[in-house]
Design an enzyme around this catalytic site. Sequence first.
Site, PDB file in Angstrom:
ATOM      1  N   SER A  68      28.523  40.258  43.855  1.00 36.85           N
ATOM      2  CA  SER A  68      27.398  40.238  44.796  1.00 36.85           C
ATOM      3  C   SER A  68      26.896  41.653  45.056  1.00 36.85           C
ATOM      4  CB  SER A  68      27.824  39.586  46.122  1.00 36.85           C
ATOM      5  OG  SER A  68      29.016  40.182  46.604  1.00 36.85           O
ATOM      6  N   ASP A 106      35.817  41.236  40.889  1.00 39.58           N
ATOM      7  CA  ASP A 106      35.100  40.212  40.111  1.00 39.58           C
ATOM      8  C   ASP A 106      34.905  40.666  38.670  1.00 39.58           C
ATOM      9  OD1 ASP A 106      34.561  37.889  41.463  1.00 39.58           O
ATOM     10  OD2 ASP A 106      32.641  38.579  42.274  1.00 39.58           O
ATOM     11  N   LYS A 136      38.857  38.215  39.570  1.00 37.24           N
ATOM     12  CA  LYS A 136      38.310  36.888  39.855  1.00 37.24           C
ATOM     13  C   LYS A 136      37.278  36.559  38.789  1.00 37.24           C
ATOM     14  CE  LYS A 136      35.394  36.008  43.494  1.00 37.24           C
ATOM     15  NZ  LYS A 136      34.172  35.545  42.796  1.00 37.24           N
ATOM     16  N   GLU A 138      34.521  33.219  37.368  1.00 39.45           N
ATOM     17  CA  GLU A 138      33.873  31.959  37.709  1.00 39.45           C
ATOM     18  C   GLU A 138      34.090  30.927  36.613  1.00 39.45           C
ATOM     19  OE1 GLU A 138      29.753  32.545  38.730  1.00 39.45           O
ATOM     20  OE2 GLU A 138      30.226  34.126  40.171  1.00 39.45           O
ATOM     21  N   GLU A 205      33.141  27.675  46.568  1.00 32.66           N
ATOM     22  CA  GLU A 205      31.876  28.128  47.175  1.00 32.66           C
ATOM     23  C   GLU A 205      30.829  27.015  47.198  1.00 32.66           C
ATOM     24  OE1 GLU A 205      30.141  31.771  45.693  1.00 32.66           O
ATOM     25  OE2 GLU A 205      28.299  31.467  46.854  1.00 32.66           O
TER      26      GLU A 205
END
Length: 289
Positions: A68, A106, A136, A138, A205
């Site tokens: 982000s 991330d 991390k 996704e 999320e």
Amino acid sequence: MSTTFQLDTATSRANPTPAPMKRLTVPAIRARKADGVTREPLVMLTAYTARTAQLLDPHCDMLLIGDSLGQVIYGLPSTLGVTLEMMCAHGAAVVRGSYHSVVVVDMPFGSYEASPAQAFASAAQIMAETGCAAVKLEGGQSMAGTIAFLSARGIPVMAHIGLTPQAVNQLGGYGARGRTQEEHARIMADGKAVEDAGAFAVVVEGVVEPIAVALTQALEIPTIGIGASATCDGQVLVTEDMLGMFDRVPRFVKRYADIGAVIGGAAADYAAEVRARAFPGPDQTYQPK
Ligand code: KIV
């Protein structure tokens, strides 16, 4: 080049110097959920800079250098333009500014999806250059093989399922996920797949609350909710969102401060004093002895 040198507290503006504390570990985070119960929910916030890390660290269990940062720091339209170099630079700064929290970085879009080997090379670069404890990434079932590959090679992985912002073009936006039975079942299967693959925790999320509740009940690993449910084993927010830095924030964000107004007010006061030649004053200027 390694950037994992220590913060120079003699020359930095860091004051008070953060008191060295024993850093939490990934196994300690995982063990916070025992027999399906997390007595003390896990606290996680994003951090991108050393000073922010210093301020957040005593209050958190984990600090996340989220991709982000593409939007929050660099003004990009999405997380897709974030690079490994950005993540490494900001990750190293956050490690230098923290003593207590587990630092998770991330993996940016394009740095891990092609193959487990590509993911290993990227994760190893992130860990070596930042000193973080975990990465991390996704994806659920589609990333299970990669999570297993990394976990078997000493790289702790936090998974991220539900609304996965790197897939915004495929998802068609940032709306909540899991409104159909089919999607509900897929997100549940994603959670099970990343747990079976060896993820030590999973960010859930932007899902409808019953999915977050069901995942938290079904999984042995901690669920970290964002736009999910207070019943999750922990929560994460983008720090600048909860500090009130932006006018527009997602519905699931609660503002705990209005820092944007504070900064704007301070800049206005400074500008007025400069224009009136009232700054610098006697306290801020040097005179000959
Ligand atoms: O990039 C990020 O900040 C994140 C959190 C929102 C979970 O992935």
